[in-house]
Design an enzyme around this catalytic site. Structure first.
Site, short mmCIF file in Angstrom:
data_model
loop_
_atom_site.label_atom_id
_atom_site.label_comp_id
_atom_site.label_asym_id
_atom_site.label_seq_id
_atom_site.Cartn_x
_atom_site.Cartn_y
_atom_site.Cartn_z
N HIS A 1 0.86 -1.36 -0.05
CA HIS A 1 0.22 -0.11 0.06
C HIS A 1 0.62 1.21 -0.08
O HIS A 1 0.33 2.51 0.05
CB HIS A 1 -0.80 -0.03 1.21
CG HIS A 1 -0.42 0.13 2.59
ND1 HIS A 1 0.28 -0.71 3.22
CD2 HIS A 1 -0.12 1.33 3.12
CE1 HIS A 1 0.78 -0.40 4.35
NE2 HIS A 1 0.68 0.87 4.30
C1 UD1 Z 1 -2.18 5.49 5.69
C2 UD1 Z 1 -0.73 6.00 6.14
C3 UD1 Z 1 0.03 4.77 6.12
C4 UD1 Z 1 -0.29 3.89 6.71
C5 UD1 Z 1 -1.63 3.39 6.12
C6 UD1 Z 1 -2.14 2.05 6.70
C7 UD1 Z 1 -0.48 8.76 6.00
C8 UD1 Z 1 0.19 9.74 5.37
N1 UD1 Z 1 -0.49 7.34 5.53
O1 UD1 Z 1 -2.05 5.34 4.23
O2 UD1 Z 1 1.29 5.49 6.93
O3 UD1 Z 1 0.65 2.80 6.55
O4 UD1 Z 1 -2.79 4.42 6.24
O5 UD1 Z 1 -2.99 1.43 6.18
O6 UD1 Z 1 -1.33 8.79 6.94
N2 UD1 Z 1 -9.52 4.79 1.62
C9 UD1 Z 1 -10.70 3.84 1.79
N3 UD1 Z 1 -11.25 3.63 2.97
C10 UD1 Z 1 -10.70 4.05 4.27
C11 UD1 Z 1 -9.49 4.48 4.17
C12 UD1 Z 1 -8.69 4.81 2.81
O7 UD1 Z 1 -11.24 3.84 0.71
O8 UD1 Z 1 -11.35 3.58 5.09
C13 UD1 Z 1 -8.64 4.98 0.30
C14 UD1 Z 1 -9.18 6.32 -0.08
O9 UD1 Z 1 -9.39 6.24 -1.70
C15 UD1 Z 1 -7.99 7.07 0.46
C16 UD1 Z 1 -6.87 6.20 0.20
O10 UD1 Z 1 -7.34 4.83 0.58
O11 UD1 Z 1 -7.85 8.18 -0.36
C17 UD1 Z 1 -5.67 6.38 0.87
O12 UD1 Z 1 -5.98 6.74 2.44
P1 UD1 Z 1 -5.01 7.45 3.45
O13 UD1 Z 1 -5.49 7.37 4.55
O14 UD1 Z 1 -4.93 8.85 2.82
O15 UD1 Z 1 -3.67 6.86 3.23
P2 UD1 Z 1 -3.18 5.29 3.43
O16 UD1 Z 1 -2.73 4.90 1.96
O17 UD1 Z 1 -4.51 4.67 3.88
N1 UDP Z 2 -3.46 -6.01 9.15
C1 UDP Z 2 -4.77 -6.50 9.19
N2 UDP Z 2 -5.31 -6.66 8.13
C2 UDP Z 2 -4.88 -6.63 6.78
C3 UDP Z 2 -3.65 -6.19 6.81
C4 UDP Z 2 -2.91 -5.59 7.86
O1 UDP Z 2 -5.41 -6.47 10.41
O2 UDP Z 2 -5.63 -6.75 5.92
C5 UDP Z 2 -2.62 -5.58 10.43
C6 UDP Z 2 -1.28 -5.95 10.70
O3 UDP Z 2 -1.58 -7.24 11.32
C7 UDP Z 2 -0.82 -5.04 11.41
C8 UDP Z 2 -1.24 -3.59 10.81
O4 UDP Z 2 -2.27 -3.99 10.33
O5 UDP Z 2 -1.04 -5.22 12.74
C9 UDP Z 2 -0.32 -2.87 9.81
O6 UDP Z 2 -0.87 -1.97 9.24
P1 UDP Z 2 -0.55 -1.42 7.74
O7 UDP Z 2 0.29 -2.40 7.03
O8 UDP Z 2 -1.94 -0.83 7.27
O9 UDP Z 2 0.38 -0.07 8.25
P2 UDP Z 2 1.98 0.20 8.41
O10 UDP Z 2 2.13 -0.69 9.61
O11 UDP Z 2 2.44 -0.04 7.05
O12 UDP Z 2 1.89 1.77 8.77
#
Ligand code: UD1
Ligand code: UDP
Length: 401
Positions: free
Chosen positions: A206
């Site tokens: 992601h």
């Molecule tokens: C965010 C965090 C990242 C973390 C990740 C974990 C920042 C800068 N990034 O990235 O560090 O690793 O979360 O998962 O804070 N969206 C949905 N549903 C949701 C949430 C998001 O559809 O519930 C989609 C939207 O299109 C959104 C995109 O995902 O624009 C990105 O979401 P965003 O929270 O901006 O960043 P992540 O890539 O999720």
């Molecule tokens: N995780 C989860 N379901 C998923 C993918 C990840 O529960 O489908 C959990 C994973 O076990 C870990 C956390 O989400 O505890 C990691 O989050 P993510 O990879 O979104 O973010 P990052 O750690 O890169 O910021």
């Protein structure tokens, strides 16, 4: 002591849950408000974690949702400022490195509220990662720096933080992992998905650098297409990545066969659908995901948290990046950086499958203080600081929550 604990996105929930539990276990000293910014809002990115982690519902939901970095960060700031102007706690605790972490820290310090950062000092030294900016700024704003590793302490010292601010407490997300591991083993996800223990590769992807550029995303998909010919892949797809896969793979009505998956050939949603051994799903809940990790032959990921969790589970992890903010996982031998090119990824998987690349932590055990007691240590430190008069005392009698 009145404390606000902030969560916003998926990786925050498993870090906050043990801290809320510990704080709420000592009501004489602590009164905690759980603030959910709403950065993540889908049931599978948020609500499921409250159930799986038995975490109390948020006291305050800011409902900010998605947006560009500027919009999302600003919305959190606007909404959280209103909360603080209504009732200031003595301390704001933030976890990790997401936009909500940075936004709430900034609002708090500007209103004179002290900030504690859990998972401080972690650095990838990759300024292109939005999280690296969030980490650095949050640590600058924070008075109390709770670190997971020795390298995090060293990073903070090099940046000029005072040793008095740094409290090495271990990795709080491992508290949740160890607490829920047994329950996770009972998850029926393997049976539901038709998987055998040790018989599949688990993938997550992601990071914007990996999924936002179509050419790069296609390279990953081509690598996965090759790998799934040897071993099934399970890929719970993050919403950001789902969106980008739909865009990158073009015409979803394409039904051309897997023959198209020769190197350099176009990869379409039609061809992906025909790869029987590549099981793409929505993101799964915490317990299901821990079960999937613990039983995987190996994990391919660009997640930060998953590098740490696989280290404790002793499951080989190939990280689809050039750098990591968790160098200790490389030292322990469970994690290897394979970058983002198909050759490196497929080569790494082959090495593990052919046992040329024995995984495991033969070199050393689980990192120091990744023992399930990190939240206890954090709360113990806060209590001591309060007793020494360094953090206000008795304010729970003054506040109105
Ligand atoms: C965010 C965090 C990242 C973390 C990740 C974990 C920042 C800068 N990034 O990235 O560090 O690793 O979360 O998962 O804070 N969206 C949905 N549903 C949701 C949430 C998001 O559809 O519930 C989609 C939207 O299109 C959104 C995109 O995902 O624009 C990105 O979401 P965003 O929270 O901006 O960043 P992540 O890539 O999720
Ligand atoms: N995780 C989860 N379901 C998923 C993918 C990840 O529960 O489908 C959990 C994973 O076990 C870990 C956390 O989400 O505890 C990691 O989050 P993510 O990879 O979104 O973010 P990052 O750690 O890169 O910021």
């Amino acid at each position: 002591m009145k404390i606000d604990l902030v969560v916003g996105a998926r990786p925050n929930f498993m870090k906050a849950a043990p801290v809320v539990e510990e704080l709420r276990g000592d009501p004489e000293y602590f009164r905690v408000r759980l603030i959910h910014t709403g950065q993540h809002y889908d049931v599978r990115m948020s609500q499921v974690f409250f159930q799986d982690l038995s975490m109390p519902e948020p006291d305050i939901y800011l409902g900010v949702g998605s947006g560009t970095h500027g919009v999302q960060t600003a919305k959190v700031m606007i909404e959280y400022e209103k909360v603080l102007l209504g009732d200031k706690p003595d301390l704001v605790l933030v976890v990790g490195d997401v936009n909500s972490t940075l936004a709430c820290s900034l609002v708090a310090v500007k209103l004179g509220v002290r900030v504690g950062h859990i998972e401080a000092g972690v650095r990838s030294f990759d300024w292109e990662m939005p999280e690296e900016i969030n980490r650095l700024v949050t640590d600058t704003l924070s008075e109390f720096l709770f670190t997971p590793t020795v390298d995090a302490d060293q990073n903070l010292l090099k940046e000029g933080h005072s040793p008095d601010q740094i409290h090495r407490v271990g990795n709080v997300m491992i508290d949740s992992l160890l607490k829920h591991r047994e329950k996770a083993e009972k998850s029926p996800i393997l049976t539901k998905m038709g998987l055998e223990p040790q018989g599949y590769v688990l993938v997550t992807l992601h990071r914007p650098a990996n999924v936002d550029a179509q050419e790069q995303l296609k390279k990953f998909m081509a690598a996965f297409a090759e790998i799934q010919e040897r071993i099934p892949i399970v890929f719970p797809v993050h919403p950001r990545t789902q969106k980008m896969i739909r865009t990158a793979l073009g015409d979803p009505s394409d039904r051309s066969g897997p023959d198209n998956l020769q190197k350099g050939s176009p990869l379409t949603e039609g061809t992906i659908n025909r790869l029987r051994n590549l099981k793409m799903t929505d993101p799964v809940g915490y317990l299901d995901f821990i079960k999937l990790q613990a039983n995987a032959r190996l994990v391919l990921t660009d997640s930060g948290g998953i590098q740490a969790e696989t280290t404790v589970l002793n499951v080989p992890c190939l990280t689809l990046r050039k750098n990591t903010e968790w160098p200790i996982t490389l030292e322990r031998g469970t994690n290897t950086l394979v970058g983002a090119e198909p050759e490196g990824i497929v080569g790494g998987v082959q090495k593990i499958l052919s046992q040329e690349f024995p995984p495991g932590r033969e070199k050393a055990g689980v990192p120091e203080l990744w023992d399930g007691k990190t939240a206890k240590r954090i709360v113990g430190i806060l209590k001591n600081l309060a007793l020494q008069g360094q953090l206000f005392t008795n304010s729970i009698h003054r506040g109105n929550f």
